[in-house]
Structures are given as C-alpha cells and as structure tokens.
Design an enzyme around this catalytic site. Sequence first.
Site, short mmCIF file in Angstrom:
data_model
loop_
_atom_site.label_atom_id
_atom_site.label_comp_id
_atom_site.label_asym_id
_atom_site.label_seq_id
_atom_site.Cartn_x
_atom_site.Cartn_y
_atom_site.Cartn_z
N GLU A 10 -1.06 4.01 3.54
CA GLU A 10 -2.47 4.38 3.54
C GLU A 10 -2.99 4.82 4.91
OE1 GLU A 10 -1.91 1.55 0.06
OE2 GLU A 10 -1.18 1.71 2.13
N HIS A 61 5.44 0.21 1.41
CA HIS A 61 4.36 0.63 0.51
C HIS A 61 4.80 0.54 -0.94
CE1 HIS A 61 0.93 2.76 -1.14
NE2 HIS A 61 1.76 3.59 -1.74
N HIS A 116 -7.80 -2.21 1.47
CA HIS A 116 -7.56 -3.24 0.45
C HIS A 116 -6.71 -4.32 1.11
CE1 HIS A 116 -3.84 -0.88 0.18
NE2 HIS A 116 -3.27 -1.99 -0.26
N GLU A 134 -3.61 -7.19 5.51
CA GLU A 134 -2.15 -7.09 5.58
C GLU A 134 -1.67 -7.15 7.03
OE1 GLU A 134 -0.85 -3.77 3.12
OE2 GLU A 134 -2.33 -4.36 1.62
#
Length: 275
Positions: A10, A61, A116, A134
């Site tokens: 991302e 990912h 997110h 994360e």
Amino acid sequence: MKLYISADMEGISGIIDPSYIDPDRGKNYERGRRLMTHDVNAVIEAAVEFGATEILVADSHYKMSNLLIEELHPQATLLCGSPRNFSMMEGLDSSFDAALFVGYHARHGIPGVLSHTMSGVIKNLYVNGQVVGEFGFNAIYAALCGVPVCFVSGDDQIAQEAIELCPSISTAIVKRAVSRTSAACLSLSASARELKEKTKQALTSVPLLTPLGVKVPLELAIEFAHTGQAEMAAIVPGTEYRVGTTHVTFQAQDQYELYKVMRAMINLAGTVEFC
C-alpha cells in the site's frame, strides 16, 4: 551486514487505490507488482552499494506472492507465499543487523493512503496498552528478536507514525496522502533517489540504534469492528472477552506467541459476515 526487508504494497510508489493491490479483482494489479519490485530494488541496490552482504526480502502483502522474482535484484533472497507462522516478519531472527520496512502504510483511522491495520476486521490493535498499526506491531516483534528497525518507506502519514514510535528512524516519503485513495506521488526516478538516499542514511545509523524497548509479558488487545467478530476471536484459548463488547485480550509470553495469537484471532473473526 545482514539485512531483513519486509515489503508491503500500500505504501509503494504510485499506488493509490485497491485496483493496484488486489490480485483477484485489481485491474492495475500487475502494474502494482512492477511498482513494488521497483521500490524494493531501489532499497536493495542502495544496501548493496553500502556494503550489505546478505539481504532477505519477505514479501508481506496479502497472499505474499507479489514481487516479481525475475526482476528482483540478484543480491537478495526472496521469501514469498503463505501461510507463514509470523506473516510479515517470517524469517527474522537475532542474526540480522537491522530491519527495513518498504511500502508500509498508516494504521486504521489515520488519513493515509489505503490505511488499515492487518485486516478489515480490526478497528484498533494494542500492545501493552499502546495503539499500533502494522509498523508498530512488526517493530515490536523485531525488537524482541533484538533487531532495530532503521527504515520505513511509504506516504507522509506512515512516516509520522513511525517517527512517533522510533524517533531515530529514517523515512523515505514517496507520496503525500490527499485522501485514503489519492496522493501526490513522486515520479519513479525521484522515488528511487529518495529510497536510495534514505536507505544509506538508515544503514549509516545502524551502529547507533538500539531495538525498541518492550516489556514482557505482552498484553495483546484487539478492538474488532463488531461483536460477532470478537465472539469468534474469543474462541482462541487463553483470551479474555466480556460479552457484548468488541474487545478481546490475551497475555502473550513472547513475540512468537503474540504474532500467532493475533493471526488466529483475526482469521477466526474474518469468518463472520459483516451485515
């Protein structure tokens, strides 16, 4: 110098919306794979020029099979595919001198590109009472392996999030968030220069860095999007859950238990329809 690279998607140069990161439905996914490989290669090239002798790249990912190995810098070893016990941090141990996070993104609720936290079921993730995304979760894992995180690349929002947790980290900002699916992006040549410059800056600082300070045991707390998800997550033995809430907690003895239990909880929660 032995380096570990965890590469998400991302925060990669030029990636702005889900069409670049979804291997099943993304019309721009193949472009996204090339862009991801471009950013990772820029970091590897800089590390090799700096003198790194061993580099492990963990594709981190989604299903973890995104990087194009046929285009990857030949000095790196690629760890790809899933499942992996420790997901984005699989393969890291105390033998590494430093970890670098490429293409990372801001946590849930922050106005960063494609922000997110781990999964769509998570609203907030906490370790020892501190909310983390994360980046933070993986930096804690690295710290408990005795490895400092010296570098992160992505948008301006993840750069700020990383600095708040690790003030000495080097940040390569390849785009500036305009909204969750819009950004002002550097050209690929400019982003490659930024990535290489900040990688070398980060590696120069490694002898002065110490891993993030973390206390054990570790209290893992997850706030889910709704109660049904929390109820499923609470199936994991040892968790604590109060009926009618969206929070589930667990006391982990080390980073390995922390990561495995987090994964088990979100996988169970993900079986519940959001309706």
